[in-house]
Design an enzyme around this catalytic site. Structure first.
Site, PDB file in Angstrom:
ATOM      1  N   HIS A  92       3.558  -7.671   2.572  1.00  9.34           N
ATOM      2  CA  HIS A  92       3.003  -6.481   1.927  1.00  9.34           C
ATOM      3  C   HIS A  92       3.532  -6.255   0.522  1.00  9.34           C
ATOM      4  O   HIS A  92       3.082  -5.329  -0.168  1.00  9.34           O
ATOM      5  CB  HIS A  92       3.246  -5.248   2.810  1.00  9.34           C
ATOM      6  CG  HIS A  92       2.473  -5.282   4.090  1.00  9.34           C
ATOM      7  ND1 HIS A  92       2.820  -4.534   5.198  1.00  9.34           N
ATOM      8  CD2 HIS A  92       1.372  -5.994   4.455  1.00  9.34           C
ATOM      9  CE1 HIS A  92       1.964  -4.778   6.171  1.00  9.34           C
ATOM     10  NE2 HIS A  92       1.085  -5.658   5.748  1.00  9.34           N
ATOM     11  N   ARG A  93       4.438  -7.093   0.084  1.00  4.43           N
ATOM     12  CA  ARG A  93       4.842  -7.068  -1.323  1.00  4.43           C
ATOM     13  C   ARG A  93       3.739  -7.621  -2.215  1.00  4.43           C
ATOM     14  O   ARG A  93       3.743  -7.393  -3.427  1.00  4.43           O
ATOM     15  CB  ARG A  93       6.134  -7.862  -1.523  1.00  4.43           C
ATOM     16  CG  ARG A  93       7.329  -7.263  -0.801  1.00  4.43           C
ATOM     17  CD  ARG A  93       8.587  -8.087  -1.008  1.00  4.43           C
ATOM     18  NE  ARG A  93       9.002  -8.080  -2.405  1.00  4.43           N
ATOM     19  CZ  ARG A  93       9.726  -7.120  -2.974  1.00  4.43           C
ATOM     20  NH1 ARG A  93      10.100  -6.066  -2.259  1.00  4.43           N
ATOM     21  NH2 ARG A  93      10.088  -7.199  -4.231  1.00  4.43           N
ATOM     22  N   GLU A 102      -3.068  -2.918   9.642  1.00  5.68           N
ATOM     23  CA  GLU A 102      -2.178  -3.426  10.681  1.00  5.68           C
ATOM     24  C   GLU A 102      -2.257  -2.543  11.920  1.00  5.68           C
ATOM     25  O   GLU A 102      -2.509  -1.338  11.835  1.00  5.68           O
ATOM     26  CB  GLU A 102      -0.738  -3.455  10.150  1.00  5.68           C
ATOM     27  CG  GLU A 102       0.270  -4.066  11.114  1.00  5.68           C
ATOM     28  CD  GLU A 102       1.677  -4.065  10.551  1.00  5.68           C
ATOM     29  OE1 GLU A 102       2.614  -4.416  11.305  1.00  5.68           O
ATOM     30  OE2 GLU A 102       1.862  -3.707   9.364  1.00  5.68           O
ATOM     31  N   ARG A 106       1.882   3.949  16.639  1.00  5.44           N
ATOM     32  CA  ARG A 106       1.628   5.363  16.934  1.00  5.44           C
ATOM     33  C   ARG A 106       0.464   5.512  17.905  1.00  5.44           C
ATOM     34  O   ARG A 106       0.412   6.482  18.678  1.00  5.44           O
ATOM     35  CB  ARG A 106       1.286   6.133  15.658  1.00  5.44           C
ATOM     36  CG  ARG A 106       2.396   6.205  14.634  1.00  5.44           C
ATOM     37  CD  ARG A 106       1.967   7.076  13.468  1.00  5.44           C
ATOM     38  NE  ARG A 106       1.822   8.471  13.878  1.00  5.44           N
ATOM     39  CZ  ARG A 106       1.220   9.408  13.137  1.00  5.44           C
ATOM     40  NH1 ARG A 106       0.698   9.096  11.961  1.00  5.44           N
ATOM     41  NH2 ARG A 106       1.150  10.650  13.567  1.00  5.44           N
ATOM     42  N   ARG A 201       4.990 -18.477  -1.614  1.00  8.02           N
ATOM     43  CA  ARG A 201       5.348 -18.484  -0.196  1.00  8.02           C
ATOM     44  C   ARG A 201       5.226 -19.855   0.458  1.00  8.02           C
ATOM     45  O   ARG A 201       5.236 -19.963   1.686  1.00  8.02           O
ATOM     46  CB  ARG A 201       4.485 -17.468   0.557  1.00  8.02           C
ATOM     47  CG  ARG A 201       4.620 -16.048   0.044  1.00  8.02           C
ATOM     48  CD  ARG A 201       6.052 -15.530   0.132  1.00  8.02           C
ATOM     49  NE  ARG A 201       6.137 -14.133  -0.319  1.00  8.02           N
ATOM     50  CZ  ARG A 201       7.245 -13.412  -0.302  1.00  8.02           C
ATOM     51  NH1 ARG A 201       8.382 -13.954   0.127  1.00  8.02           N
ATOM     52  NH2 ARG A 201       7.250 -12.167  -0.735  1.00  8.02           N
TER      53      ARG A 201
END
Length: 247
Positions: A92-93, A102, A106, A201
């Protein structure tokens, strides 16, 4: 990897890999061509949609080499990614050109799927930040990692279930769960934003600029790259030829 009962009949799973599924896309090499040629051909650039993009391979290479990046943005890919939460913390950077949704602790009871490194995962860090390398762990270290992680996961999930069964809200009970828990998300990007992600990455000998990604997010990146390379083979080849630097 194997799983076992968590105490409430739920099957715990200990996984050593991530999953990436390309669920939707509108992406091809011709998207790059009509976007680029509008600057000189105007509305006639639409003629590129029906042409063989291989005939314009040179243009794609030129755009990549000279870093004319915007023509690589007129496409879209949506991936369904399942990976440990700590991978998503890094993922998420990447904000420019990405959209995320996502699963939520909850609104649903989280499943007991947890990450445990496989035997090929290098476990030992040597050196200092900016210069360190990872080397193979021995059998004892791999055994320790597996036993400690699985034991910790079982205990945290049992605590989570205990609170749920006592009527505690999911958003409160989830606080005891570790970042090794698997989550899932949809991630949507274009080729340009994906290339930037891949440049940071993945670790690759063909990269003009070295990168040192954590192995687990690299596993996600490798699967995304394989899917993208099939959709846009000329663009992918140009990216590799240009040193894996995003335009």
């Amino acid at each position: 990897m194997a799983g076992d009962e968590t105490g409430d009949g739920t099957q715990a799973r200990f996984l050593d890999d991530v999953s990436v599924e390309l669920v939707k896309h509108s992406a091809s090499d011709s998207d790059v061509l009509w976007a680029a040629r509008v600057s000189t051909a105007g509305e006639q650039s639409l003629e590129e949609i029906g042409k063989d993009p291989a005939r314009s391979k040179g243009l794609i290479n030129f755009l990549m080499r000279d870093r004319h990046g915007s023509p690589f943005e007129h496409n879209s890919m949506t991936f369904l990614v399942s990976a440990p939460i700590f991978v998503f913390r890094e993922f998420h950077r990447h904000r420019a050109g990405w959209s995320y949704n996502e699963e939520s602790g909850r609104y649903r009871e989280l499943r007991p799927f947890f990450y445990v490194p496989g035997p090929e995962r290098r476990l030992v860090q040597e050196g200092k930040p900016g210069q360190y390398v990872f080397v193979e762990g021995d059998a004892g270290q791999h055994k320790l990692v597996t036993e400690v992680m699985e034991g910790s996961y079982r205990a945290s999930y049992a605590a989570y279930r205990e609170m749920l069964e006592a009527g505690i809200a999911r958003e409160v009970a989830r606080a005891v769960l570790p970042v090794g828990l698997f989550s899932s998300m949809y991630a949507t990007c274009n080729a340009r934003s994906l290339m930037h992600f891949l440049s940071l990455r993945t670790r690759n000998e063909q990269s003009a600029v070295p990168s040192f990604p954590q192995r687990e997010i690299e596993m996600v990146a490798e699967k995304m790259e394989a899917a993208w390379a099939e959709l846009m083979p000329l663009t992918h080849a140009a990216f590799v030829a240009a040193g894996r630097v995003a335009p």
